[in-house]
Write an enzyme that holds these catalytic residues in place. Structure first.
Site, mmCIF file in Angstrom:
data_model
loop_
_atom_site.group_PDB
_atom_site.id
_atom_site.type_symbol
_atom_site.label_atom_id
_atom_site.label_comp_id
_atom_site.label_asym_id
_atom_site.label_seq_id
_atom_site.Cartn_x
_atom_site.Cartn_y
_atom_site.Cartn_z
ATOM 1 N N CYS A 131 0.826 -1.197 0.000
ATOM 2 C CA CYS A 131 0.000 0.000 0.000
ATOM 3 C C CYS A 131 0.862 1.249 0.000
ATOM 4 O O CYS A 131 1.412 1.624 1.036
ATOM 5 C CB CYS A 131 -0.938 -0.025 1.205
ATOM 6 N N CYS A 134 -0.488 4.068 2.181
ATOM 7 C CA CYS A 134 -0.251 3.874 3.620
ATOM 8 C C CYS A 134 1.212 4.119 3.979
ATOM 9 O O CYS A 134 1.507 4.739 4.989
ATOM 10 C CB CYS A 134 -0.582 2.446 4.055
ATOM 11 N N ASP A 135 2.121 3.593 3.176
ATOM 12 C CA ASP A 135 3.520 3.500 3.609
ATOM 13 C C ASP A 135 4.505 4.365 2.816
ATOM 14 O O ASP A 135 5.645 4.528 3.239
ATOM 15 C CB ASP A 135 3.995 2.035 3.504
#
Ligand code: NAP
Length: 308
Positions: A131, A134-135
């Site tokens: 992701c 997300c990261d």
């Protein structure tokens, strides 16, 4: 008999639990094999509104569970191994034990597809991620060469997004044309920071002995030539699979297995609602799943009210 059973404890399921609990429906929430859902596998969540410093994915889900429990939601750990939605009350079997319910909210989520490499599993969260949203902004990836795997819209979106942080993004695809929509493909190929590597597959993520990602070993599938590419992160974007096997043949789905919604969160079966990634292949964000969970809870509450 339960008034409402919620299957799944990701963002969608727990938000549905919070809302149905506050509506005094005393929801029973079944965790499945991954209590807290996919978000618990993410480190810092920086895009959930209300957390300016970001919040650990596991902590966010723990807090959401506590919030739902505070209003009377009951969490039951265990795996659902069967459902009968053909007649009311509905029956849900948890490890062989039947539970009956007047209504059901399906919030079983989706899983990221993995490449299937041992080194990929060992380096997950140590540079291998699924992701970019997300990261991608984590310090370990800043100004570093990064790899994205895949040729669909997700891979293109992730590659474009990562160019904000990376020194260069290598887009590794197993064929020589992208599957992505034209607009996404054109955008990614026009991005000077994206370097496509065609007809290639990752055979190993390096370096397990250093306990972090330092590169990938790739093979050209046409020439069979092997090479090593240095990178600090590997973003696998080869698609998602909704966790909906359990409902096959009962609930209407699209060909990829995502549950079809009728009006709002209603499925083809009256009294059965759906929320989150198991019904969403487009947005797939924690906040959109939470919103769908809220909608399913409200629809469910209205449905139960109409039975009274
Ligand atoms: P997808 O369209 O199924 O593409 C998956 C990609 O990964 C394909 O290029 C596929 O290669 C490759 N792949 C699959 N298994 C692989 C493996 N084991 N090893 C290496 N490569 C592998 O999945 P997606 O990109 O997640 O998109 C899913 C749906 O969401 C699509 O309908 C898409 O349009 C939509 N979506 C839309 C947006 C947007 O519009 N903004 C963003 C993301 C997703 P092949 O091409 O060779 O099969």
């Amino acid at each position: 008999m339960e008034q409402v059973v919620i299957i799944g404890t990701g963002c969608a399921g727990l938000t549905a639990a919070l809302y149905t609990a506050r509506a005094n429906l005393k929801p029973l929430v079944l965790t499945g094999t991954m209590p807290g859902g996919l978000l618990t596998t993410t480190s810092i969540v920086e895009n959930f509104p209300g957390f300016p410093e970001g919040i650990d994915g596991y902590e966010l889900m723990t807090r959401l569970q506590k919030q739902a429990e505070r209003f009377g939601a009951r969490i039951q750990y265990g795996t659902v191994d069967g459902v009968d939605l053909s007649k009311r009350p509905f029956t849900i079997s948890v490890e062989g034990e039947p539970i009956t319910a007047q209504s059901v909210i399906i919030a079983t989520g989706a899983g990221h597809k993995h490449l299937g490499l041992e080194s990929e599993d060992k380096l997950e969260k140590k540079g291998v991620t699924y992701c970019a949203t997300c990261d991608g902004a984590l310090p370990m990836f800043r100004n570093q060469p990064l790899v994205v795997v895949g040729g669909g819209d997700s891979a293109c979106e992730e590659a474009n997004y990562l160019t904000r942080f990376a020194s260069v993004v290598y887009l590794i695809h197993r064929r020589d044309t992208l599957r992505a929509s034209k607009v996404m493909a054109e955008r990614v190929l026009a991005n000077p920071k994206v370097k496509p590597i065609w007809d290639s597959a990752i055979t190993e993520v390096l370096d397990v002995s250093k306990d972090k990602v330092t590169g990938v070993r790739i093979q050209n599938l046409k020439t069979k030539a092997e090479s090593v590419l240095d990178c600090a992160g590997v973003f696998v974007a080869i698609g998602h699979a909704p966790n909906t096997q359990l409902f096959k043949g009962m609930i209407e789905m699209d060909e990829a297995g995502y549950v079809a919604r009728k009006h709002g969160s209603q499925t083809n079966i009256e009294g059965v609602f759906v929320a989150g990634d198991c019904a969403d292949h487009v947005y797939r964000q924690a906040i959109t799943a939470a919103g769908m969970g809220c909608a399913a809870a409200i629809d469910c509450e209205r449905y139960l009210g109409s039975l009274a």
